[in-house]
Design an enzyme around this catalytic site. Sequence first.
Site, PDB file in Angstrom:
ATOM      1  N   GLY A   1       0.815  -1.210   0.000  1.00 28.39           N
ATOM      2  CA  GLY A   1       0.000   0.000   0.000  1.00 28.39           C
ATOM      3  C   GLY A   1       0.850   1.262   0.000  1.00 28.39           C
ATOM      4  O   GLY A   1       0.539   2.238  -0.690  1.00 28.39           O
ATOM      5  N   THR A   2       1.933   1.248   0.748  1.00 29.81           N
ATOM      6  CA  THR A   2       2.784   2.438   0.840  1.00 29.81           C
ATOM      7  C   THR A   2       3.347   2.808  -0.528  1.00 29.81           C
ATOM      8  O   THR A   2       3.294   3.979  -0.936  1.00 29.81           O
ATOM      9  CB  THR A   2       3.931   2.178   1.849  1.00 29.81           C
ATOM     10  OG1 THR A   2       3.348   1.871   3.119  1.00 29.81           O
ATOM     11  CG2 THR A   2       4.845   3.380   1.972  1.00 29.81           C
TER      12      THR A   2
ATOM     13  N   ASN B   1      -8.199   4.304   8.814  1.00 25.96           N
ATOM     14  CA  ASN B   1      -7.603   3.140   9.480  1.00 25.96           C
ATOM     15  C   ASN B   1      -7.649   3.171  11.004  1.00 25.96           C
ATOM     16  O   ASN B   1      -7.625   2.135  11.639  1.00 25.96           O
ATOM     17  CB  ASN B   1      -6.152   2.944   9.016  1.00 25.96           C
ATOM     18  CG  ASN B   1      -5.330   4.213   9.076  1.00 25.96           C
ATOM     19  OD1 ASN B   1      -5.637   5.196   8.405  1.00 25.96           O
ATOM     20  ND2 ASN B   1      -4.296   4.213   9.898  1.00 25.96           N
TER      21      ASN B   1
ATOM     22  N   GLN C   1      -7.951  -0.025   3.813  1.00 26.91           N
ATOM     23  CA  GLN C   1      -8.767  -0.566   4.907  1.00 26.91           C
ATOM     24  C   GLN C   1     -10.160  -0.992   4.470  1.00 26.91           C
ATOM     25  O   GLN C   1     -10.775  -1.832   5.110  1.00 26.91           O
ATOM     26  CB  GLN C   1      -8.895   0.474   6.034  1.00 26.91           C
ATOM     27  CG  GLN C   1      -7.603   0.723   6.789  1.00 26.91           C
ATOM     28  CD  GLN C   1      -7.143  -0.467   7.623  1.00 26.91           C
ATOM     29  OE1 GLN C   1      -7.940  -1.324   8.009  1.00 26.91           O
ATOM     30  NE2 GLN C   1      -5.855  -0.536   7.894  1.00 26.91           N
TER      31      GLN C   1
ATOM     32  N   HIS D   1      -1.768  -7.581   2.611  1.00 30.69           N
ATOM     33  CA  HIS D   1      -1.730  -8.121   3.981  1.00 30.69           C
ATOM     34  C   HIS D   1      -2.829  -7.584   4.880  1.00 30.69           C
ATOM     35  O   HIS D   1      -2.987  -8.039   6.010  1.00 30.69           O
ATOM     36  CB  HIS D   1      -0.352  -7.920   4.615  1.00 30.69           C
ATOM     37  CG  HIS D   1      -0.038  -6.537   5.086  1.00 30.69           C
ATOM     38  ND1 HIS D   1      -0.096  -6.172   6.405  1.00 30.69           N
ATOM     39  CD2 HIS D   1       0.352  -5.424   4.417  1.00 30.69           C
ATOM     40  CE1 HIS D   1       0.256  -4.900   6.531  1.00 30.69           C
ATOM     41  NE2 HIS D   1       0.531  -4.420   5.338  1.00 30.69           N
TER      42      HIS D   1
ATOM     43  N   CYS E   1       2.138   2.458  13.407  1.00 30.56           N
ATOM     44  CA  CYS E   1       3.359   3.231  13.202  1.00 30.56           C
ATOM     45  C   CYS E   1       3.549   4.274  14.287  1.00 30.56           C
ATOM     46  O   CYS E   1       4.664   4.667  14.585  1.00 30.56           O
ATOM     47  CB  CYS E   1       3.321   3.942  11.849  1.00 30.56           C
ATOM     48  SG  CYS E   1       2.318   3.124  10.642  1.00 30.56           S
TER      49      CYS E   1
HETATM   50  C1  LIG Z   1      -1.618  -0.404   6.075  1.00 33.99           C
HETATM   51  C2  LIG Z   1      -2.014   0.809   5.348  1.00 33.99           C
HETATM   52  C3  LIG Z   1      -1.202   1.343   4.337  1.00 33.99           C
HETATM   53  C4  LIG Z   1       0.141   0.777   4.004  1.00 33.99           C
HETATM   54  O1  LIG Z   1       0.079  -0.466   3.340  1.00 33.99           O
HETATM   55  P1  LIG Z   1       1.363  -1.429   3.372  1.00 33.99           P
HETATM   56  O2  LIG Z   1       1.003  -2.520   2.432  1.00 33.99           O
HETATM   57  O3  LIG Z   1       1.499  -1.893   4.783  1.00 33.99           O
HETATM   58  O4  LIG Z   1       2.523  -0.627   2.909  1.00 33.99           O
HETATM   59  C5  LIG Z   1      -1.650   2.456   3.668  1.00 33.99           C
HETATM   60  N1  LIG Z   1      -2.828   3.018   3.957  1.00 33.99           N
HETATM   61  C6  LIG Z   1      -3.635   2.536   4.912  1.00 33.99           C
HETATM   62  C7  LIG Z   1      -4.943   3.196   5.170  1.00 33.99           C
HETATM   63  C8  LIG Z   1      -3.251   1.422   5.654  1.00 33.99           C
HETATM   64  O5  LIG Z   1      -4.057   0.969   6.617  1.00 33.99           O
END
Ligand SMILES: *Cc1c(COP(=O)(O)O)cnc(C)c1O
Length: 396
Positions: free
Chosen positions: A79-80, A159, A187, A209, A333
């Site tokens: 996601g990042t 989130n 989310q 994940h 985080c």
């Molecule tokens: C977990 C999350 C991310 C990051 O996703 P990763 O796959 O862990 O890098 C980005 N945005 C939201 C809203 C998240 O909950």
Amino acid sequence: MTSEHASPTRLVYLDHSATTPVRPEVLSVMMPYFAQAFGNASSIHRWGREARVAVETAREKVAYLLGAEPSEIIFTSGGTEADNLALRSTAYRLRSKGNHIITSAVEHHAILHTCEALEKEGFEVTYLPVDKYGMVSVERVREAIRPETILISVMHGQNEVGTIQPIEEIGSLAREKGILFHTDAVQSAGKVPLKVKDMDIDMATISSHKLYGPKGVGALYVRKGVRIAPQITGGSHERGRRAGTENVAGIVGFGEACYLAEREMAEESKRLSDLRDRLINGILEKIPDTVLNGHPTKRLPHNVNVSFKYVEGESILLNLDRVGVAASSGSACTSGSLEPSHVLLAMGIPHELAHGSIRMTLGRSNTVEDIDYVLEVLPPIVARLREMSPFSAKAN
Ligand SMILES: *Cc1c(COP(=O)(O)O)cnc(C)c1O
């Protein structure tokens, strides 16, 4: 050791917004791609073709979850990276057109810190305020639009507090104004319907994940016609939009997880929201001086976020952990830092209450018995901590 440190009678994982376990069905479809079917999806021989077919089948399954075309899915490392790709690609590509980006104050750090980095490079960013429920207002978005606005990025499901943003309205406003619209749907994907074609979404981020797939894989949906300036350069993978040998096993698992999430969404979300409401109502009934954070109804089906007056969220977490319950305070985080969550502060929640907040996020493994266990162990923990608190009602 005191009896308090004995092994808990039950283990209850309530941190599914931080990460989820890989489903057994997902793990089993991934397994062949680690060893027997180890080909590089770019190779032309049979090993390569086998891997290519697996990646493209997974792409169809991810597209199915979003109601998109497979060619509109770009696989990333998570996601990042997908958030970074959406923001940076748009910013750098449209720089000559304008330098203004609109986002919200309650975005994930993958968005907020990327926007801050872009500000250092000369972009201007409006961080929209939210109401007491953490909700962005479409009117505020409209007011923030300038001639030089090139991108609006507002998340779908928040989130930390679970609030579901009015992204359909924001999407149609962006479309009307000819501005690209991105949403971080990490989310919400697999929890609430997210059909990109019905919502005027140009780009959407999802992560494996968070929906029972493996870590280290995600995707950016990019509407056909929207160009992408690659942020990772190299080979011509992902149609030249994201270089790097595909994480075949991870992508296969991600695809399967998306497919299963879509197929089971209606039923599972109903089950989760019933458990969520049982937990929220139980806490509010049994524990005085407690408030629910986030929107009461426009809320992700698996999110519970509550503030307990006169106590520290961190202390509750440690005590819950001792009795086998995993929860979090703020986002994964930020926990460990002393600053309260930027999300709760943006919602106007006073520092003391923000410090006393915990998030419990439900998932597939949770049962009614789990919820009832939490409702049994949590009230005495809060009561005990309040006894010791210099801020408690008694002391005041
Ligand atoms: C977990 C999350 C991310 C990051 O996703 P990763 O796959 O862990 O890098 C980005 N945005 C939201 C809203 C998240 O909950």
